[in-house]
Design a protein around this motif. Sequence first.
Motif, short mmCIF file in Angstrom:
data_model
loop_
_atom_site.label_atom_id
_atom_site.label_comp_id
_atom_site.label_asym_id
_atom_site.label_seq_id
_atom_site.Cartn_x
_atom_site.Cartn_y
_atom_site.Cartn_z
N ILE A 232 31.10 82.85 87.59
CA ILE A 232 31.49 81.96 86.51
C ILE A 232 30.29 81.78 85.59
CG2 ILE A 232 32.13 79.59 85.96
CD1 ILE A 232 33.75 79.52 88.50
N GLN A 233 30.54 81.87 84.30
CA GLN A 233 29.49 81.66 83.31
C GLN A 233 29.32 80.17 83.03
OE1 GLN A 233 27.56 84.15 82.26
NE2 GLN A 233 28.77 85.44 83.62
N LEU B 171 31.66 78.33 80.53
CA LEU B 171 32.96 77.82 80.97
C LEU B 171 32.83 76.36 81.40
CD1 LEU B 171 35.95 78.27 81.66
CD2 LEU B 171 35.21 79.04 83.92
N HIS B 172 31.76 76.05 82.11
CA HIS B 172 31.52 74.68 82.55
C HIS B 172 31.34 73.76 81.34
CE1 HIS B 172 30.57 71.68 85.52
NE2 HIS B 172 29.33 71.52 85.10
N SER B 173 30.62 74.22 80.34
CA SER B 173 30.43 73.44 79.11
C SER B 173 31.75 73.24 78.37
CB SER B 173 29.43 74.11 78.19
OG SER B 173 28.14 74.06 78.74
N ALA B 174 32.56 74.29 78.29
CA ALA B 174 33.85 74.19 77.60
C ALA B 174 34.79 73.21 78.31
CB ALA B 174 34.50 75.58 77.50
N VAL B 175 34.88 73.33 79.62
CA VAL B 175 35.73 72.41 80.38
C VAL B 175 35.15 71.00 80.31
CG1 VAL B 175 36.71 71.87 82.65
CG2 VAL B 175 36.64 74.23 81.86
N GLN C 116 36.64 70.45 86.63
CA GLN C 116 35.24 70.48 86.20
C GLN C 116 34.32 70.48 87.42
OE1 GLN C 116 33.82 71.26 83.62
NE2 GLN C 116 32.08 70.02 83.11
N ILE D 24 34.33 73.94 89.14
CA ILE D 24 33.51 74.91 88.41
C ILE D 24 32.03 74.62 88.63
CG2 ILE D 24 32.88 75.72 86.10
CD1 ILE D 24 35.84 75.17 85.30
#
Length: 133
Positions: free
Chosen positions: A6-7, A10-14, A56, A59
């Motif tokens: 996982i990049q 993705l965590h920032s977007a979620v 969240q 992730i």
Amino acid sequence: MDEFIIQPALHSAVGGITLLTALVTTVLTWVAFRKNTMTKTTYAALIALQVVLMLQAAIGIKLLDQGMGVIQKYVHYLGGLGSVGLLMLFFWLPRRSEASQARNAAWLTTASLVFIAMTFFIGQVFVKSQLNG
């Protein structure tokens, strides 16, 4: 599952989606407080916020498993547990009346929003500092 990477983006977007969901839920609970009644929409928003927070967290746990973000894990633990704990507390409190339930929802989602915002913005500062050097 270990081969799946996982990049951090993705965590920032979620995280952004979580912050937006928390903001909408907080507004809905304050509207319910002003009307002294909880609606199905308000309950749905509370449930959606908890689901997004769990996503969240999942992730974030995967990123920690990949060795990323270890330095700021305590901020995330406190922010994540605080926000989820406050939302859980709403459902644990006794139901005295619709008005008191709406009041509890408004104050607890506001406090949860503070935890979510704190965690999100501290995380963003950390990511930017990692990218800049």
